[in-house]
Structures are given as structure tokens and as C-alpha cells.
Design a protein around this motif. Structure first.
Motif, short mmCIF file in Angstrom:
data_model
loop_
_atom_site.label_atom_id
_atom_site.label_comp_id
_atom_site.label_asym_id
_atom_site.label_seq_id
_atom_site.Cartn_x
_atom_site.Cartn_y
_atom_site.Cartn_z
N SER A 1 0.93 -1.14 0.07
CA SER A 1 0.02 0.02 -0.06
C SER A 1 0.78 1.35 0.03
O SER A 1 0.45 2.18 0.41
CB SER A 1 -0.78 -0.03 1.23
OG SER A 1 -1.85 -0.95 1.03
N PRO B 1 2.93 3.41 4.19
CA PRO B 1 2.44 3.05 5.44
C PRO B 1 3.17 1.98 6.26
O PRO B 1 3.75 0.93 5.47
CB PRO B 1 0.90 2.43 5.15
CG PRO B 1 1.20 1.89 3.55
CD PRO B 1 2.09 3.29 3.17
N HIS B 2 3.45 2.05 7.62
CA HIS B 2 4.14 1.13 8.30
C HIS B 2 5.62 0.85 7.95
O HIS B 2 6.21 -0.08 8.48
CB HIS B 2 3.31 -0.15 8.35
CG HIS B 2 2.03 -0.18 8.57
ND1 HIS B 2 1.36 0.49 9.78
CD2 HIS B 2 0.69 -0.38 7.98
CE1 HIS B 2 0.01 0.65 9.56
NE2 HIS B 2 -0.36 -0.04 8.57
N GLY C 1 2.17 1.40 12.32
CA GLY C 1 1.76 2.73 12.84
C GLY C 1 2.74 3.67 12.65
O GLY C 1 2.45 4.96 12.92
N HIS C 2 3.99 3.54 12.03
CA HIS C 2 5.17 4.40 11.69
C HIS C 2 5.33 4.49 10.33
O HIS C 2 5.73 3.54 9.87
CB HIS C 2 6.13 4.07 12.79
CG HIS C 2 6.17 4.15 14.08
ND1 HIS C 2 6.70 5.13 14.81
CD2 HIS C 2 5.87 3.31 14.71
CE1 HIS C 2 6.28 5.00 15.96
NE2 HIS C 2 5.77 3.76 16.34
N ASN C 3 4.78 5.54 9.77
CA ASN C 3 4.93 5.78 8.38
C ASN C 3 5.95 6.48 7.79
O ASN C 3 5.80 6.89 6.63
CB ASN C 3 3.50 6.34 7.93
CG ASN C 3 2.45 5.54 8.64
OD1 ASN C 3 2.29 4.59 8.35
ND2 ASN C 3 1.50 6.22 9.56
N THR C 4 7.05 6.78 8.34
CA THR C 4 8.20 7.21 7.86
C THR C 4 9.40 6.26 8.20
O THR C 4 9.29 5.69 9.35
CB THR C 4 8.54 8.58 8.26
OG1 THR C 4 8.55 8.81 9.49
CG2 THR C 4 7.60 9.56 7.49
N ALA D 1 2.77 8.16 0.28
CA ALA D 1 2.87 7.65 1.53
C ALA D 1 3.33 6.18 1.69
O ALA D 1 3.26 5.39 0.37
CB ALA D 1 1.11 7.23 2.05
#
Ligand code: FES
Ligand SMILES: [Fe+2]
Lengths: 383, 78
Positions: free
Chosen positions: A112, A125-126, A131-134, A123
Motif C-alpha cells: 500500500s 504505511p508502516h 503505525g510508523h509511516n516514515t 505515503a
């Protein structure tokens, strides 16, 4: 041609038309040559891959298999049509499987990662854990979709996959100049104004046949009854395109004598002229005062080609509902003509299994445009 | 046996939306789950769900993508 060519068969193709042979069998039957031609004749050139009309609205996307290369054309929020490699920068997953409208972002179906319509990576994701996207190692600015050089002319989407060709307008300057009077909006009338023909033939044979008028009286007797062989002339632009023209084009008329409106501001030559050129490698074009067409040759395999035929009108009035019958008649007429050509391109393909075929010989008077295409092929392959 | 919780209901909604391939519904369902987890102070779990909600909202071009992004940013997750 002063180039020293060590390959004997190619050297024979590069002889003057009166002496030259055509391309030998291997160019139609040997997979090794198919791969080489994919690179030299398609990826390193400006080749046609699709029609801009197929992504009419902003956000429209259409995936394309271009000789095994996964590409996607996308119309951006700014209305610009761009072509990208249809793969995710993460693990190389195919991004877009079907034509459709992208509402917000392109989401890779695997993990994704999301891309904007202009290719920017939006983006991840994860990527830095749940839950951490970078993540500092994943620089979004350097991981956008890989864009391929593209150019739209006469609604055809051309790409130069290698990125090494000179700009489209430079490579095709002579064609643009020749038809500059037709450089005005084209109107496509929808599904009834296009069709596809699948032929059991190498794509080059479709080009070779399209270029010349020599076959008209034999293969298209109907066409020849009003557009006779002696009314045709050869069009030869070395290294760029070749084809034929006629000086006795007559407009199609409906039952009440109605005709399609002309393109605006055409010179008097076009009252009776029509021209047909093969823009190397794989785009066949025709122009007339009142309509044009484009045939995109999709090389679906070494011995299989899909001919995508699309007809365009020069005046918007041709799209009116009271012109529907005439449009249908026009589509049907061209379909007959192009279907008449199928048995020869397929027959020549079968002929290229003949062990002792030497590539054939040309009529210096009639086959110049075909020979010119062969010269172009040989020149690219020898370089 | 414990009574079905709000999270069980959300799980079912999310699974159904996945099954239907309904992006907008996925964004709403994940967003609702994220809000519920945030309300009980489970910020890590909430951010997982906000991420899911954000991605589906982004894909579908839904305006609430910005709200989810803002929460993630506040928590140093975006
Ligand atoms: S391959 Fe596309 S997100 Fe992983
Ligand atoms: Fe023909």
C-alpha cells in the motif's frame, strides 16, 4: 550510406533499391532478432503505445504491455498525460491491473505505498514499523514512479523507453512539417469509430504493405476503381517515414449527399489529395480533408500483431447524431480495406518459413517506400 | 464468555469492507476503530488503525484523509 556493415544480410538490404534484397527470414521468425528489434526498433525510438483518447479525464489510467514492458499512461490533475513504468518502487509489484479512474492516489496492492497522479510517492504505511509511516532510510522524494519520455501527436501516445532519442519534434520534424495544416483538434466519435484486427504476422509486414500502392489494383479492387494506381505517388523521407499519396481523393457521401465537414483552412491541394504514411516504427497514419485515421501496430509477438485502428474527424459537426450513419459507413469502408490486407501480411509471414527465401527483390518504381523502411530497420540494427 | 465488544463489531465491518473492496467504507471503518482505540488511550494501536484509514482515504480521494494524516503527524508517525 557509408556506414560499414559487417552483417552481410543487412548490407544487402542497404543496397540501392534496384539491387537490394529485403530483410531475410530471421527478422520475422527468429526470437533472437525479435528481442534485438524490440530494443533497437522500439525501445530506442519513439514508438506508439496507445491513444490519448483512452484516458480522457483527469485521473484516468490505462496499463499497457509494451513488448513485455509494463507501462501505464495516466492523465494528471493538471490534464497532462504521463507514462510511467507500471511498477511500485518498493518491491516492484505491478501497480495498475485494469483501466480506470483514480480518485485520490495510486495504492500499490502489495504493501500500500501510495503515489500521486504525477508519480510522487505520497505515503509509505508502516514503513518504520506498525503505525510508523516514515523511516529515515526511505526518502520519498527519490522514490516516485519512474516516468518514461512520452509525447502525444495526432492523439497517438509515443514513448522513448530508453530515454536516449532526440526530442519527438526533432526526430519527426519532417512529418510534422508535411502535415502541419492538419495540426488542429481531432474528434473521435467513440467505440463505433475504432476497431482492432489481429493478424498472424510480424508487425513489419503490416508496415511494408501499408507503405506501398503497388498492391492496390490486386488486393483492393474496390478502392482502385476510383483511386487508380496511376493517381498515386510515393512518399519517401529517409530515416523517418514513407508511404503513398493519392491525387483523386473523393469524399464519402451519405444517402442525401451529406459529407463530413473539412478541416479548417486547408490548402487547395487537399481538395483531392490524401496521404498515408508509416511513421517508423509502428504507427500508420492517413489524412484526408474531412477525416484522419491512425493504426497502431501492437507487436503482440514475433508472429502476432494487433492493429488498433481509430478514425478521427476534423470538424466537431461530424460527431452529431445525424452523421451517425455516415460515420458507420466510413468505419465499415476502412474495415473492409484493412481486412483485405490481412491475407497478404499473413501469407508473407508464412512465406518467411521458406528456407531459400532471400528477402526478396523490389520494384524500383513501386517499392521505394517499403525499401526505405527496410533501410531504416537495417540501419538501426547495424548501429 | 464476554459480550461482543465495539471492537468485534468494527472487525466485522472492516472484514466485510475488505471483502467488498470498498475503499471509502474501509477508510470509515478503520477510522472508527482508530478513534475508539484513541479514546481508550491505546495510541500505538490507534496509530496503526489511523494509518490504515489514512491510506484508504488517500486512495479514494476522501477529504478525511487530512484528519487522519494530522493525527498521525501529531504523534510523530507521518
Ligand atoms: S511492492 Fe508496492 S508497496 Fe510493497
Ligand atoms: Fe492495402
Amino acid at each position: 550510406m557509408n556506414q560499414h556493415v559487417t552483417d552481410e544480410a543487412l548490407a544487402r538490404v542497404l543496397q540501392p533499391v534496384a539491387k537490394a534484397n529485403g530483410l531475410p527470414n530471421r527478422h520475422y521468425t527468429d526470437p533472437h532478432w525479435f528481442d534485438l528489434e524490440a530494443r533497437k526498433l522500439f525501445f530506442e525510438q519513439w514508438a506508439g503505445i496507445g491513444f490519448a483518447k483512452d484516458v480522457p479525464e483527469n485521473g484516468d489510467a490505462k496499463p499497457i504491455d509494451f513488448l513485455g514492458q509494463p507501462l501505464v499512461m495516466i492523465r494528471g490533475r493538471d490534464g497532462t498525460l504521463r507514462v510511467f513504468q507500471n511498477i511500485c518502487r518498493h518491491r516492484g509489484m505491478i501497480l495498475i491491473e485494469k483501466p480506470g479512474r483514480i480518485r485520490g492516489a495510486i495504492r500499490c496492492p502489495y504493501h500500500s505505498w501510495c503515489y500521486d497522479l504525477d508519480g510522487a510517492l505520497k505515503a509509505t504505511p508502516h514503513v518504520g514499523g506498525p503505525g510508523h509511516n516514515t523511516h529515515e532510510a526511505v526518502d520519498r522524494d527519490t522514490l516516485g514512479l519512474i516516468e518514461v519520455a512520452s509525447h502525444v501527436w495526432r492523439d497517438i501516445v509515443f514513448v522513448n523507453l530508453s530515454g536516449t532519442a532526440a526530442p519527438f519534434e526533432q526526430v519527426n520534424a519532417k512529418a510534422l512539417e508535411r502535415w502541419k495544416e492538419f495540426d488542429q483538434p481531432l474528434h473521435h466519435a467513440g467505440p463505433g469509430s475504432g476497431f482492432a484486427l489481429e493478424v498472424a504476422s510480424n508487425w513489419k509486414l503490416a508496415v511494408e504493405n501499408y507503405c506501398e500502392s503497388y498492391h492496390l489494383p490486386w488486393v483492393h479492387p474496390g478502392l482502385n476503381s476510383y483511386s487508380r494506381l496511376e493517381d498515386h505517388y510515393n512518399i519517401e523521407e529517409p530515416g523517418a517515414f514513407s508511404g503513398q499519396g493519392t491525387t483523386v481523393y473523393r469524399q464519402l457521401q451519405g444517402d442525401a449527399g451529406e459529407t463530413f465537414e473539412d478541416a479548417a483552412g486547408l490548402g487547395s491541394k487537399w481538395e483531392t489529395a490524401a496521404e498515408y504514411i508509416a511513421l517508423y516504427p509502428n504507427v500508420l497514419l492517413g489524412v484526408h480533408r474531412d477525416h484522419s485515421f491512425a493504426i497502431l501496430l501492437e507487436p503482440a509477438g514475433q508472429q502476432r500483431t494487433v492493429e488498433h485502428v481509430e478514425i478521427y474527424y476534423h470538424a466537431e459537426s461530424a460527431l452529431q447524431s445525424d452523421m451517425a450513419d455516415l460515420r458507420a459507413k466510413n468505419t465499415a469502408l476502412w474495415k473492409v480495406v484493412f481486412e483485405e490486407d490481412i491475407f497478404v501480411v499473413e501469407g508473407m509471414q508464412r512465406g518467411r518459413s521458406a528456407l531459400h527465401f532471400d528477402g526478396g527483390r523490389f520494384s524500383p518504381a513501386m517499392d521505394g517506400p517499403t525499401h526505405m523502411f527496410h533501410r531504416w530497420v537495417a540501419t538501426q540494427l547495424a548501429s | 464468555m464476554a459480550a461482543p465488544s465495539v471492537f468485534d463489531t468494527l472487525d466485522a465491518t472492516i472484514l466485510a469492507a475488505h471483502g467488498a473492496g470498498d475503499g471509502a467504507e474501509l477508510a470509515y471503518a478503520y477510522g472508527a476503530a482508530a478513534d475508539a482505540h484513541a479514546a481508550r488511550g491505546a495510541i500505538d494501536v490507534a496509530c496503526f488503525f489511523y494509518t490504515q484509514a489514512y491510506i484508504f482515504a488517500l486512495e479514494a480521494g476522501l477529504p478525511q484523509a487530512e484528519r487522519y494524516a494530522a493525527v498521525l503527524r501529531q504523534n510523530g508517525r507521518l
